[in-house]
Design a protein around this motif. Structure first.
Motif, PDB file in Angstrom:
ATOM      1  N   LEU A  94      13.076   0.541   3.102  1.00  0.00           N
ATOM      2  CA  LEU A  94      11.657   0.848   3.186  1.00  0.00           C
ATOM      3  C   LEU A  94      10.797  -0.400   3.029  1.00  0.00           C
ATOM      4  N   VAL A  95      11.168  -1.247   2.075  1.00  0.00           N
ATOM      5  CA  VAL A  95      10.418  -2.483   1.835  1.00  0.00           C
ATOM      6  C   VAL A  95      10.354  -3.325   3.104  1.00  0.00           C
ATOM      7  N   ARG A  96      11.499  -3.471   3.726  1.00  0.00           N
ATOM      8  CA  ARG A  96      11.556  -4.325   4.919  1.00  0.00           C
ATOM      9  C   ARG A  96      10.885  -3.656   6.122  1.00  0.00           C
ATOM     10  N   LYS A  97      11.051  -2.340   6.228  1.00  0.00           N
ATOM     11  CA  LYS A  97      10.453  -1.634   7.355  1.00  0.00           C
ATOM     12  C   LYS A  97       8.934  -1.702   7.303  1.00  0.00           C
ATOM     13  N   ALA A  98       8.388  -1.658   6.093  1.00  0.00           N
ATOM     14  CA  ALA A  98       6.941  -1.688   5.939  1.00  0.00           C
ATOM     15  C   ALA A  98       6.342  -2.995   6.434  1.00  0.00           C
ATOM     16  N   ARG A  99       7.117  -4.069   6.352  1.00  0.00           N
ATOM     17  CA  ARG A  99       6.611  -5.349   6.854  1.00  0.00           C
ATOM     18  C   ARG A  99       7.213  -5.746   8.198  1.00  0.00           C
ATOM     19  N   MET A 293       4.678   1.624   0.724  1.00  0.00           N
ATOM     20  CA  MET A 293       5.469   1.333   1.923  1.00  0.00           C
ATOM     21  C   MET A 293       5.382   2.481   2.923  1.00  0.00           C
ATOM     22  N   ILE A 294       5.523   3.703   2.393  1.00  0.00           N
ATOM     23  CA  ILE A 294       5.478   4.882   3.254  1.00  0.00           C
ATOM     24  C   ILE A 294       4.099   5.027   3.889  1.00  0.00           C
ATOM     25  N   GLU A 295       3.056   4.774   3.115  1.00  0.00           N
ATOM     26  CA  GLU A 295       1.695   4.826   3.657  1.00  0.00           C
ATOM     27  C   GLU A 295       1.497   3.789   4.747  1.00  0.00           C
ATOM     28  N   THR A 296       2.078   2.609   4.555  1.00  0.00           N
ATOM     29  CA  THR A 296       1.965   1.554   5.564  1.00  0.00           C
ATOM     30  C   THR A 296       2.679   1.937   6.845  1.00  0.00           C
ATOM     31  N   GLY A 300      -0.403   2.715   8.697  1.00  0.00           N
ATOM     32  CA  GLY A 300      -0.751   1.344   9.067  1.00  0.00           C
ATOM     33  C   GLY A 300      -1.228   0.491   7.915  1.00  0.00           C
ATOM     34  N   LYS A 301      -1.539   1.119   6.756  1.00  0.00           N
ATOM     35  CA  LYS A 301      -1.955   0.371   5.577  1.00  0.00           C
ATOM     36  C   LYS A 301      -1.773   1.250   4.342  1.00  0.00           C
ATOM     37  N   PRO A 302      -1.589   0.629   3.174  1.00  0.00           N
ATOM     38  CA  PRO A 302      -1.417   1.415   1.941  1.00  0.00           C
ATOM     39  C   PRO A 302      -2.756   1.903   1.421  1.00  0.00           C
ATOM     40  N   SER A 303      -2.739   3.045   0.740  1.00  0.00           N
ATOM     41  CA  SER A 303      -3.963   3.579   0.140  1.00  0.00           C
ATOM     42  C   SER A 303      -3.831   3.816  -1.358  1.00  0.00           C
TER      43      SER A 303
END
Length: 336
Positions: A94-99, A293-296, A300-303
């Motif tokens: 998840l960490v890597r997918k988010a970026r 990460m899931i929000e991103t 498209g961005k974290p909330s």
């Protein structure tokens, strides 16, 4: 068997045996003064500690007293070794997918692990004190084990026999400092402040059928600011069991008695690409970063914001009857 370390104005505290229901405790100075002394001499101490534990549970100990979790240090207030793995590869993915980064195939076959600071753990009910809440303060709910002496190059299967105690962890992270440190290519340091461990440690046999193949098969519960945040199953989606993690740490070095090895953030796939919150019918998360990460990925961005001064976190684990096993980590973030 359940053990804890009480604060007593010394660096290493006082070892006590704790009753199964966490209501009573008794000091055992004739067996060992501290947790480190007990683990240093585990073969000599284990039977005596267990005999006290059995007597305490049957009410046959005259000098017992009420057990107060608020008076506990982390079981080892300081340790010779604290190495934290990342056994839940779903979390790493998840960490890597988010970026937008691909995950190397080796992450599924070779554990990630970093060496944390072990000279200054904080108590399970102590405040998390930091100079700023602009650094992306996050909690990370984990499981950890304490070993006796582990020889270099041990096999993963043989490493399981060296696991003597099990506990929970809040591995505090400063997410805003991590990218700059990793960019230097030398790993975590300032981004990993003092961790806290559960008030109580237990021997593997205390978990019965819930300790199997080097994994704890129970939900890890997190409550953030008084609200349910996570209840992932610690035994599910754990790519590397604790025997593998201990063996990884001992690949090129001996591990001294009292070495602590962490699981990394407990994380479940939940049958989806990016999990779901408890409010959405899922099992939630064990850190804020995973929500972001899931929000991103989704938006498209974290909330969701990271922790601010005044925020609270509780981490604990219950047996199927609802009884707390390790006591609870309960902390408030406060300013230095």
């Amino acid at each position: 068997m359940k053990l804890a370390t009480l604060k007593n104005n010394t660096r290493d505290g006082q070892l006590v045996v704790v009753s199964k229901d966490l209501s009573k405790a008794v000091a055992v100075p004739t067996i060992a003064m501290t947790m480190q002394q007990a683990i240093d001499n585990w073969q000599e101490c284990e039977s005596g500690l267990n005999a006290v534990y059995q007597n305490l549970n049957s009410g046959d100990v005259e000098d017992s007293f009420a057990f107060e979790q608020s008076q506990c240090e982390s079981p080892l207030p300081r340790a010779y070794q604290w190495a934290d793995g990342s056994a839940y590869v779903n979390h790493v993915e998840l960490v890597r997918k988010a970026r937008g980064a691909e995950m190397p195939d080796t992450f599924w076959t070779d554990p990630l692990m970093y060496q944390g600071g072990s000279d200054d753990f904080i108590g399970p009910r102590d405040d998390i004190i930091l100079p700023s809440d602009e650094w992306g303060i996050d909690f990370e709910g984990e499981v950890a084990v304490i070993t006796d002496d582990v020889p270099m190059a041990i096999s993963a299967e043989d490493a399981l026999s060296h696991i003597k105690l099990i506990m929970l962890v809040n591995d505090v992270s400063l997410r805003g400092l991590i990218p700059g440190e990793l960019a230097k290519g030398f790993g975590f340091f300032q981004s990993k402040p003092a961790s806290a461990f559960s008030p109580v440690v237990v021997t593997p046999d205390e978990l019965g059928e819930h300790w199997q193949a080097g994994k704890v098969h129970l939900p890890l519960l997190s409550e953030y600011n008084g609200q349910p945040f996570g209840k992932p199953q610690a035994g599910e989606d754990m790519t590397f069991h604790f025997g593998q993690l201990v063996a990884h740490a001992a690949k090129s070095r001996n591990l001294g008695a009292g070495a602590i090895i962490g699981s990394g953030t407990v994380s479940n796939k939940q049958g989806t690409d990016h999990g779901s919150a408890i409010s959405e019918g899922g099992v939630g998360y064990s850190c804020i970063a995973e929500v972001r990460m899931i929000e991103t990925i989704r938006d498209g961005k974290p909330s969701t914001a990271f922790m601010r001064f005044g925020d609270t976190i509780k981490i604990h684990m219950q047996d199927p009857q609802g009884q707390c096993i390790f006591g609870s980590i309960e902390q408030t973030v406060k300013s230095l």
